[in-house]
Write a protein that holds these residues in place. Structure first.
Motif, PDB file in Angstrom:
ATOM      1  N   UNK A  28       0.832  -1.200   0.000  1.00 15.34           N
ATOM      2  CA  UNK A  28       0.000   0.000   0.000  1.00 15.34           C
ATOM      3  C   UNK A  28       0.871   1.255   0.000  1.00 15.34           C
ATOM      4  N   UNK A  29       0.449   2.257  -0.769  1.00 14.03           N
ATOM      5  CA  UNK A  29       1.201   3.509  -0.861  1.00 14.03           C
ATOM      6  C   UNK A  29       1.167   4.241   0.480  1.00 14.03           C
ATOM      7  N   UNK A  30       2.323   4.737   0.898  1.00 24.28           N
ATOM      8  CA  UNK A  30       2.442   5.456   2.163  1.00 24.28           C
ATOM      9  C   UNK A  30       1.793   6.834   2.046  1.00 24.28           C
ATOM     10  N   UNK A  31       0.748   7.077   2.812  1.00 28.46           N
ATOM     11  CA  UNK A  31       0.028   8.342   2.743  1.00 28.46           C
ATOM     12  C   UNK A  31       0.657   9.428   3.615  1.00 28.46           C
ATOM     13  N   UNK A  32       1.590   9.060   4.484  1.00 28.05           N
ATOM     14  CA  UNK A  32       2.209  10.010   5.400  1.00 28.05           C
ATOM     15  C   UNK A  32       3.400  10.684   4.718  1.00 28.05           C
ATOM     16  N   UNK A  33       3.236  11.924   4.304  1.00 31.90           N
ATOM     17  CA  UNK A  33       4.290  12.623   3.553  1.00 31.90           C
ATOM     18  C   UNK A  33       5.564  12.760   4.374  1.00 31.90           C
ATOM     19  N   UNK A  34       5.431  13.047   5.669  1.00 27.37           N
ATOM     20  CA  UNK A  34       6.617  13.257   6.503  1.00 27.37           C
ATOM     21  C   UNK A  34       7.461  12.002   6.627  1.00 27.37           C
ATOM     22  N   UNK A  35       6.872  10.837   6.505  1.00 26.18           N
ATOM     23  CA  UNK A  35       7.623   9.588   6.610  1.00 26.18           C
ATOM     24  C   UNK A  35       7.876   8.936   5.251  1.00 26.18           C
ATOM     25  N   UNK A  36       7.617   9.678   4.191  1.00 26.32           N
ATOM     26  CA  UNK A  36       7.860   9.168   2.844  1.00 26.32           C
ATOM     27  C   UNK A  36       9.316   9.378   2.456  1.00 26.32           C
ATOM     28  N   UNK A  37       9.889   8.365   1.848  1.00 27.91           N
ATOM     29  CA  UNK A  37      11.254   8.509   1.309  1.00 27.91           C
ATOM     30  C   UNK A  37      11.150   9.027  -0.120  1.00 27.91           C
ATOM     31  N   UNK A  38      11.704  10.218  -0.335  1.00 27.17           N
ATOM     32  CA  UNK A  38      11.764  10.815  -1.659  1.00 27.17           C
ATOM     33  C   UNK A  38      13.170  10.612  -2.228  1.00 27.17           C
ATOM     34  N   UNK A  39      13.234  10.464  -3.539  1.00 27.23           N
ATOM     35  CA  UNK A  39      14.521  10.343  -4.236  1.00 27.23           C
ATOM     36  C   UNK A  39      14.599  11.447  -5.283  1.00 27.23           C
ATOM     37  N   UNK A  40      15.506  12.401  -5.085  1.00 27.49           N
ATOM     38  CA  UNK A  40      15.771  13.394  -6.123  1.00 27.49           C
ATOM     39  C   UNK A  40      16.868  12.833  -7.016  1.00 27.49           C
ATOM     40  N   UNK A  41      16.637  12.840  -8.334  1.00 24.74           N
ATOM     41  CA  UNK A  41      17.649  12.270  -9.216  1.00 24.74           C
ATOM     42  C   UNK A  41      17.788  13.093 -10.497  1.00 24.74           C
ATOM     43  N   UNK A  42      18.885  12.854 -11.182  1.00 27.26           N
ATOM     44  CA  UNK A  42      19.174  13.568 -12.418  1.00 27.26           C
ATOM     45  C   UNK A  42      19.987  12.658 -13.323  1.00 27.26           C
ATOM     46  N   UNK A  43      19.800  12.824 -14.617  1.00 24.80           N
ATOM     47  CA  UNK A  43      20.618  12.099 -15.594  1.00 24.80           C
ATOM     48  C   UNK A  43      21.422  13.093 -16.419  1.00 24.80           C
ATOM     49  N   UNK A  44      22.649  12.744 -16.709  1.00 30.40           N
ATOM     50  CA  UNK A  44      23.441  13.475 -17.697  1.00 30.40           C
ATOM     51  C   UNK A  44      23.467  12.608 -18.953  1.00 30.40           C
ATOM     52  N   UNK A  45      23.178  13.204 -20.088  1.00 25.88           N
ATOM     53  CA  UNK A  45      23.012  12.430 -21.316  1.00 25.88           C
ATOM     54  C   UNK A  45      23.868  12.983 -22.444  1.00 25.88           C
ATOM     55  N   UNK A  46      23.977  12.200 -23.512  1.00 25.57           N
ATOM     56  CA  UNK A  46      24.735  12.656 -24.681  1.00 25.57           C
ATOM     57  C   UNK A  46      23.936  13.644 -25.525  1.00 25.57           C
ATOM     58  N   UNK A  47      22.666  13.778 -25.249  1.00 23.09           N
ATOM     59  CA  UNK A  47      21.802  14.675 -26.026  1.00 23.09           C
ATOM     60  C   UNK A  47      20.363  14.510 -25.601  1.00 23.09           C
ATOM     61  N   UNK A  48      19.447  14.937 -26.455  1.00 22.02           N
ATOM     62  CA  UNK A  48      18.038  14.979 -26.067  1.00 22.02           C
ATOM     63  C   UNK A  48      17.137  14.091 -26.932  1.00 22.02           C
ATOM     64  N   UNK A  49      17.734  13.237 -27.733  1.00 15.58           N
ATOM     65  CA  UNK A  49      16.974  12.312 -28.565  1.00 15.58           C
ATOM     66  C   UNK A  49      16.790  11.008 -27.794  1.00 15.58           C
ATOM     67  N   UNK A  50      15.549  10.659 -27.485  1.00 17.25           N
ATOM     68  CA  UNK A  50      15.287   9.481 -26.658  1.00 17.25           C
ATOM     69  C   UNK A  50      15.735   8.178 -27.306  1.00 17.25           C
ATOM     70  N   UNK A  51      15.756   8.139 -28.624  1.00 19.72           N
ATOM     71  CA  UNK A  51      16.123   6.905 -29.319  1.00 19.72           C
ATOM     72  C   UNK A  51      17.616   6.813 -29.607  1.00 19.72           C
ATOM     73  N   UNK A  52      18.232   7.930 -29.946  1.00 18.11           N
ATOM     74  CA  UNK A  52      19.631   7.902 -30.367  1.00 18.11           C
ATOM     75  C   UNK A  52      20.614   8.176 -29.226  1.00 18.11           C
ATOM     76  N   UNK A  53      20.231   9.041 -28.285  1.00 17.31           N
ATOM     77  CA  UNK A  53      21.164   9.432 -27.227  1.00 17.31           C
ATOM     78  C   UNK A  53      21.127   8.473 -26.054  1.00 17.31           C
ATOM     79  N   UNK A  54      22.147   8.574 -25.221  1.00 16.53           N
ATOM     80  CA  UNK A  54      22.311   7.638 -24.113  1.00 16.53           C
ATOM     81  C   UNK A  54      22.553   8.382 -22.799  1.00 16.53           C
ATOM     82  N   UNK A  55      22.265   7.692 -21.699  1.00 10.13           N
ATOM     83  CA  UNK A  55      22.537   8.233 -20.370  1.00 10.13           C
ATOM     84  C   UNK A  55      24.009   7.989 -20.038  1.00 10.13           C
ATOM     85  N   UNK A  56      24.699   9.065 -19.666  1.00 15.51           N
ATOM     86  CA  UNK A  56      26.104   8.970 -19.300  1.00 15.51           C
ATOM     87  C   UNK A  56      26.294   8.728 -17.810  1.00 15.51           C
TER      88      UNK A  56
END
Length: 221
Positions: A28-56
């Motif tokens: 069950x999804x945790x309804x308590x925001x204060x006890x929720x684990x959040x994950x902030x994430x980011x990707x660095x990529x070779x470009x912005x084409x979803x098919x041709x570019x890759x995640x570095x």
């Protein structure tokens, strides 16, 4: 239909790490925001084409109740089959750099083990999500199941600006300036993930004061 698709997916010959990941979403999804684990994430990529570019590289930090677990951050560099020197100025990674690099599959294993079924936070989240989904697709796996929050969209809501699909959200630099967040290690995946986490937490504080701190407000409809 969704239940049937879920059952069918489990019956396929998926690797154990993927089955472990999707198993987490049966709870069950945790309804308590204060006890929720959040994950902030980011990707660095070779470009912005979803098919041709890759995640570095992928960077991520976790936090619960406004406490960022910096010592538990994630930083992954991914081996590239083709080296494009034009992308060096974007991501700062050299072909023969001594940083340890994982295969794309090993990177996915590490990323999914880190995020589990927790709520993901990203700036321009749709881009990062699609890039990860493309990685998963290349290995015959499904899409990310996590709930997503985009800091740009959320900030606009917090200042009562209507967001439309064709609008350009605030850049991360603009939000950091608006919220007095220092730009440390900008344009590295882990650095940008930390900035995103701080931007998100400052926006949460604003929403909390206005009694808007609830899932209906945080999550896109």
């Amino acid at each position: 239909m969704k239940l049937f698709n879920w059952f069918s997916e489990e019956k396929k010959d998926y690797p154990e790490f993927w089955l472990t990941y999707i198993e987490g979403f049966k709870s069950k999804f945790n309804e308590d925001i204060k006890n929720t684990r959040f994950i902030a994430f980011d990707t660095e990529t070779t470009g912005f084409d979803f098919n041709e570019d890759r995640v570095l590289s992928i960077g991520a930090v976790s936090f619960i109740d406004k406490k960022i677990e910096v010592n538990k951050s994630l930083e992954i560099y991914i081996q590239q089959d083709v080296f494009n020197p034009e992308t060096v100025k974007i991501h700062g990674l050299l072909k023969n750099s001594k940083v340890e690099k994982l295969s794309e599959l090993e990177a996915l294993k590490a990323f999914l083990a880190y995020i589990k079924n927790d709520v993901l936070v990203a700036h321009h989240a749709n881009f990062d999500r699609k890039m990860i989904d493309k990685m998963l697709e290349r290995h015959g796996l499904g899409k990310l199941r996590n709930k997503f929050i985009d800091t740009g969209h959320l900030y606009k809501k917090s200042v009562h600006q209507i967001y439309k699909d064709d609008d350009l959200p605030y850049s991360l630099d603009e939000l950091a300036k608006e919220l007095n967040v220092p730009l440390v290690d900008r344009h590295t995946a882990t650095g940008d993930a930390l900035i995103t986490a701080l931007v998100f937490l400052k926006t949460l504080a604003r929403l909390d004061k206005r009694k808007h701190l609830n899932w209906g407000y945080l999550l896109p409809k």
